[in-house]
Design an enzyme around this catalytic site. Structure first.
Site, mmCIF file in Angstrom:
data_model
loop_
_atom_site.group_PDB
_atom_site.id
_atom_site.type_symbol
_atom_site.label_atom_id
_atom_site.label_comp_id
_atom_site.label_asym_id
_atom_site.label_seq_id
_atom_site.Cartn_x
_atom_site.Cartn_y
_atom_site.Cartn_z
ATOM 1 N NE ARG A 130 -9.147 10.370 3.201
ATOM 2 C CZ ARG A 130 -7.938 9.902 3.013
ATOM 3 N NH1 ARG A 130 -7.567 8.789 3.608
ATOM 4 N NH2 ARG A 130 -7.096 10.528 2.236
ATOM 5 C CG ASN A 154 -2.107 -0.926 0.970
ATOM 6 O OD1 ASN A 154 -2.289 -1.417 -0.144
ATOM 7 N ND2 ASN A 154 -2.892 -1.172 1.994
ATOM 8 C CG HIS A 189 -10.512 7.177 -0.012
ATOM 9 N ND1 HIS A 189 -11.096 7.933 -0.993
ATOM 10 C CD2 HIS A 189 -9.356 7.800 0.306
ATOM 11 C CE1 HIS A 189 -10.314 8.967 -1.260
ATOM 12 N NE2 HIS A 189 -9.254 8.910 -0.484
ATOM 13 C CG ASP A 234 -1.777 -13.083 6.724
ATOM 14 O OD1 ASP A 234 -1.646 -12.035 6.070
ATOM 15 O OD2 ASP A 234 -0.926 -13.992 6.733
ATOM 16 C CD GLU A 258 -4.519 14.514 0.970
ATOM 17 O OE1 GLU A 258 -4.806 13.752 0.051
ATOM 18 O OE2 GLU A 258 -3.755 14.198 1.890
ATOM 19 C CG HIS A 281 -8.232 4.272 1.954
ATOM 20 N ND1 HIS A 281 -7.506 3.953 0.826
ATOM 21 C CD2 HIS A 281 -7.650 5.382 2.475
ATOM 22 C CE1 HIS A 281 -6.531 4.838 0.677
ATOM 23 N NE2 HIS A 281 -6.582 5.697 1.666
ATOM 24 C CB SER A 301 -1.199 6.490 7.172
ATOM 25 O OG SER A 301 -1.722 6.944 5.980
ATOM 26 C CG LEU A 302 2.405 7.830 3.090
ATOM 27 C CD1 LEU A 302 2.752 8.553 1.790
ATOM 28 C CD2 LEU A 302 2.804 6.367 2.975
ATOM 29 N NE ARG A 337 -5.603 7.272 6.950
ATOM 30 C CZ ARG A 337 -5.098 7.411 5.719
ATOM 31 N NH1 ARG A 337 -3.835 7.706 5.549
ATOM 32 N NH2 ARG A 337 -5.851 7.227 4.661
HETATM 33 C C1 FAD Z 1 -4.454 3.365 -2.711
HETATM 34 C C2 FAD Z 1 -3.918 3.938 -1.424
HETATM 35 C C3 FAD Z 1 -3.521 5.270 -1.376
HETATM 36 C C4 FAD Z 1 -3.028 5.812 -0.186
HETATM 37 N N1 FAD Z 1 -2.617 7.124 -0.173
HETATM 38 C C5 FAD Z 1 -2.058 7.622 0.964
HETATM 39 C C6 FAD Z 1 -1.519 8.944 0.985
HETATM 40 O O1 FAD Z 1 -1.535 9.660 -0.010
HETATM 41 N N2 FAD Z 1 -0.971 9.380 2.150
HETATM 42 C C7 FAD Z 1 -0.917 8.622 3.286
HETATM 43 O O2 FAD Z 1 -0.402 9.074 4.313
HETATM 44 N N3 FAD Z 1 -1.410 7.358 3.268
HETATM 45 C C8 FAD Z 1 -1.964 6.846 2.145
HETATM 46 N N4 FAD Z 1 -2.445 5.561 2.147
HETATM 47 C C9 FAD Z 1 -2.243 4.728 3.338
HETATM 48 C C10 FAD Z 1 -0.770 4.322 3.391
HETATM 49 O O3 FAD Z 1 -0.326 4.034 2.090
HETATM 50 C C11 FAD Z 1 -0.556 3.114 4.277
HETATM 51 O O4 FAD Z 1 -1.170 3.297 5.511
HETATM 52 C C12 FAD Z 1 0.920 2.879 4.538
HETATM 53 O O5 FAD Z 1 1.642 2.914 3.346
HETATM 54 C C13 FAD Z 1 1.122 1.557 5.235
HETATM 55 O O6 FAD Z 1 2.479 1.252 5.191
HETATM 56 P P1 FAD Z 1 3.040 -0.049 5.889
HETATM 57 O O7 FAD Z 1 4.494 -0.055 5.625
HETATM 58 O O8 FAD Z 1 2.567 -0.105 7.284
HETATM 59 O O9 FAD Z 1 2.318 -1.254 5.129
HETATM 60 P P2 FAD Z 1 2.272 -1.641 3.585
HETATM 61 O O10 FAD Z 1 2.773 -0.567 2.724
HETATM 62 O O11 FAD Z 1 0.911 -2.141 3.355
HETATM 63 O O12 FAD Z 1 3.318 -2.829 3.467
HETATM 64 C C14 FAD Z 1 3.100 -4.071 4.073
HETATM 65 C C15 FAD Z 1 4.275 -4.978 3.780
HETATM 66 O O13 FAD Z 1 4.127 -6.184 4.531
HETATM 67 C C16 FAD Z 1 4.284 -7.321 3.696
HETATM 68 N N5 FAD Z 1 3.481 -8.402 4.288
HETATM 69 C C17 FAD Z 1 2.156 -8.413 4.572
HETATM 70 N N6 FAD Z 1 1.808 -9.572 5.167
HETATM 71 C C18 FAD Z 1 2.942 -10.304 5.260
HETATM 72 C C19 FAD Z 1 3.245 -11.596 5.766
HETATM 73 N N7 FAD Z 1 2.315 -12.397 6.316
HETATM 74 N N8 FAD Z 1 4.520 -12.030 5.680
HETATM 75 C C20 FAD Z 1 5.485 -11.254 5.122
HETATM 76 N N9 FAD Z 1 5.264 -10.027 4.637
HETATM 77 C C21 FAD Z 1 4.008 -9.561 4.698
HETATM 78 C C22 FAD Z 1 3.837 -6.853 2.333
HETATM 79 O O14 FAD Z 1 4.370 -7.666 1.316
HETATM 80 C C23 FAD Z 1 4.402 -5.419 2.336
HETATM 81 O O15 FAD Z 1 5.767 -5.445 1.999
HETATM 82 C C24 FAD Z 1 -2.953 5.007 0.970
HETATM 83 C C25 FAD Z 1 -3.360 3.676 0.923
HETATM 84 C C26 FAD Z 1 -3.839 3.138 -0.261
HETATM 85 C C27 FAD Z 1 -4.290 1.705 -0.282
#
Ligand code: FAD
Length: 523
Positions: A279, A55, A239, A218, A127, A339, A379-380, A374
């Site tokens: 939102r 994501n 969203h 999971d 936003e 979302h 979140s980023l 949120r």
């Molecule tokens: C379409 C979209 C647009 C968005 N736009 C924005 C934005 O503009 N600004 C903002 O702040 N937020 C935005 N968000 C939210 C934000 O992108 C996410 O909250 C954030 O990127 C989450 O990052 P993360 O590293 O926690 O998880 P993720 O980026 O979801 O990464 C998860 C990682 O874990 C791995 N993984 C998952 N399960 C397992 C497992 N069982 N074993 C091994 N590996 C696993 C995956 O392969 C991946 O590498 C958006 C989300 C989406 C879906």
């Protein structure tokens, strides 16, 4: 609840021994890894797919930080608390807005090419819920831009195991000891002093969602089995504007497009909501329109009148519209989709969970910064801010720990093999149940029905040997449903038509302890 779900004997598995393992290579995992490397620890990163399938790499709108000349962290703090409807953990929000600003400056220094004006000043967009322009962006590819820079910083300095799933989190005397991962054919035991769970959120548990392929949540179920407390699972952000074409996935259309002027109208051309509200309010207004037989469109004309080119400013949205022959249209059909998951594994701002040695960061965690809703683009910021801090707490934790000896044997109760088709059937049934009965609007009746469907599926799945993935998702779903049932009020993203008001006695966090004991507590 079963402690382990798969067949294994740790004495017979190939072993990799490292100081720290990070599960997940999104921006949370990569940020933690980058800082651990700076501190002299080389983590092993395991990930289901290559980092770009996350994501994080899909994030379009941007990253919020009070960098603008008329802005300040106090204003960002106030906006975040306002969106969170009384449930934000204030000390963590303070860290987010103050230290987060420093981390965003780090990103600029690392070379993330944020959009700038002719004088070289970083451009900011607005936003929903933000009182000012505060969102840094790289066109509408901000996540890819940040993720790529972080990935290039770490990729030659650490090891990745790609296409591996975390299946089991092993504990010895209640403390973390190791994990078992699998690529579908082989299992590996990874022994380490600490584990960082950065596996993203659980919005894909809903049929209509904006998430990347296979990111599912999971691991949150696996962490729960290992003893981690889960928090605020009932809060899921829907969203408002995902593309709505029958039979197609719910592709996101970034909120920044509304920030630049696009409006929402029904099929008669009437506006019906302030597009810049938080939102949950905008999403529910659209949901209500559809429920009463109307259609909803994102009207791009105001943007075009301002001379903003969708192709240049929002290239991701433009190529999506091209794909569906909508690039020359002014009105784009949209409807809400799951979302972002606000709840998750309860963690501090330093990533500490309730189990020694297990850390969690990013969307898999719940640090209370989003409260009940949120604020866009926070979140980023959470991923980079708390990823950085988590690296320090892993460093100090590791300093005083030894890698544990592990002798664990587990035999799954089931004997039958679940084939692909049946597995898919169960998955769709679960996602549909969550969407229909635990979605934007909930009632005691819908939640009760959802719970009995989930419990029935759990019972049926016990006869299968290879049920781990689905059972973890069922445990997670059960947690969401029980939390939503327990919260007899409406607050932020959690909306109950039978309890439509916010209630003072519910201004507390939902915590789920081992074996689904549920409590409302002040943090
Ligand atoms: C379409 C979209 C647009 C968005 N736009 C924005 C934005 O503009 N600004 C903002 O702040 N937020 C935005 N968000 C939210 C934000 O992108 C996410 O909250 C954030 O990127 C989450 O990052 P993360 O590293 O926690 O998880 P993720 O980026 O979801 O990464 C998860 C990682 O874990 C791995 N993984 C998952 N399960 C397992 C497992 N069982 N074993 C091994 N590996 C696993 C995956 O392969 C991946 O590498 C958006 C989300 C989406 C879906």
């Amino acid at each position: 609840m079963k402690r382990y779900l798969t067949d294994f004997d740790t004495r017979n598995l190939p072993v990799i021994t490292v100081d720290t393992v990070i599960a997940g290579a999104g921006i949370a995992g990569l940020s933690t890894a980058a800082q651990l490397i700076n501190l002299g620890i080389k983590p092993l990163i395991i990930t289901k797919k290559q980092p770009s399938v996350s994501n994080s790499f899909l994030a379009q709108g941007g990253i919020a930080a009070a960098i603008g000349k008329d802005d300040d962290p106090q204003s960002h703090y106030r906006d975040t608390l306002r969106a969170g409807r009384g449930l934000c953990i204030e000390k963590n929000v303070r860290i987010l807005v103050e230290e987060g600003l420093e981390r965003v400056i780090d990103l600029i220094r690392y070379g993330v090419p944020f959009d700038r004006d002719e004088q070289g000043r970083v451009l900011l967009t607005k936003e929903g819920g933000h009182s000012t322009r505060r969102v840094l962006h790289v066109k509408d590819k901000t996540g890819t831009a940040i993720g790529s820079v972080l990935y290039s910083k770490v990729k030659d300095k650490t090891d990745f195991l790609t296409n591996f799933y975390l299946e089991e989190i092993l504990t010895v005397d209640g403390e973390y000891a190791g994990i078992i991962i699998s690529d579908g054919t082989q299992k590996i035991l990874i022994k380490s002093k600490s584990l960082v769970i950065a596996t993203g959120g659980y919005s894909p548990i809903y049929l209509r969602n904006t998430s990347a392929y296979k990111i599912s949540g999971d691991t949150i179920g696996a962490a729960f089995r290992a003893g981690c407390i889960l928090e605020d699972l009932e809060f899921v952000q829907f969203h408002p504007t995902a593309l709505y074409i029958e039979g197609q996935p719910a592709y996101l259309i970034t909120e920044a497009i509304r920030g630049e002027g696009a409006v929402l109208i029904d099929e008669k051309g009437n506006r019906f909501v302030d597009e810049m509200k938080p939102r949950d309010e905008v999403a529910r207004a659209i949901f209500k329109k559809y429920s009463s037989g109307h259609k909803v469109f994102l009207d791009l004309r105001p943007l075009k009148e301002k001379g903003i080119s969708i192709k240049d400013r929002f290239p991701t949205v433009y190529s999506l519209l091209e794909k569906f022959n909508l690039a020359d249209k002014d009105l784009i059909p949209v409807s809400p989709a799951a979302h972002y998951s606000i709840g998750g594994i309860k963690a501090t701002a330093n990533g500490k969970t309730s189990v020694e040695g297990i850390f969690s960061v990013g969307e898999s965690s719940c640090t209370g910064i989003h409260g009940a809703n949120r604020l866009a683009s926070n979140s980023l910021l959470e991923c980079v801010t708390f990823g950085y801090k988590t690296a320090y707490s892993v460093y100090t934790y590791n300093m005083y720990k030894q890698i544990k000896e592990i002798k664990i044997r587990s035999e799954s109760a089931g004997k039958d093999i679940l084939n692909r088709e049946k597995r898919r059937e169960y998955l769709i049934k679960l996602k549909k149940t969550m969407w229909d009965l635990v979605g934007l609007e909930r009632t005691e009746e819908s939640l009760h029905k959802a719970l009995s469907i989930v419990e029935q599926m759990e019972g049926e799945l016990l006869r299968y040997k290879n049920n781990r993935y689905l059972i973890d998702l069922l445990y997670l779903s059960k947690g969401i449903i029980l939390s939503a049932k327990n919260r007899k009020e409406s607050r932020g993203t959690h909306y109950r038509t039978d309890y439509p008001e916010e209630r003072e006695d519910y201004k507390k966090h939902t915590k789920i302890y081992n074996d689904f004991k549920i409590k409302l507590e002040v943090d």
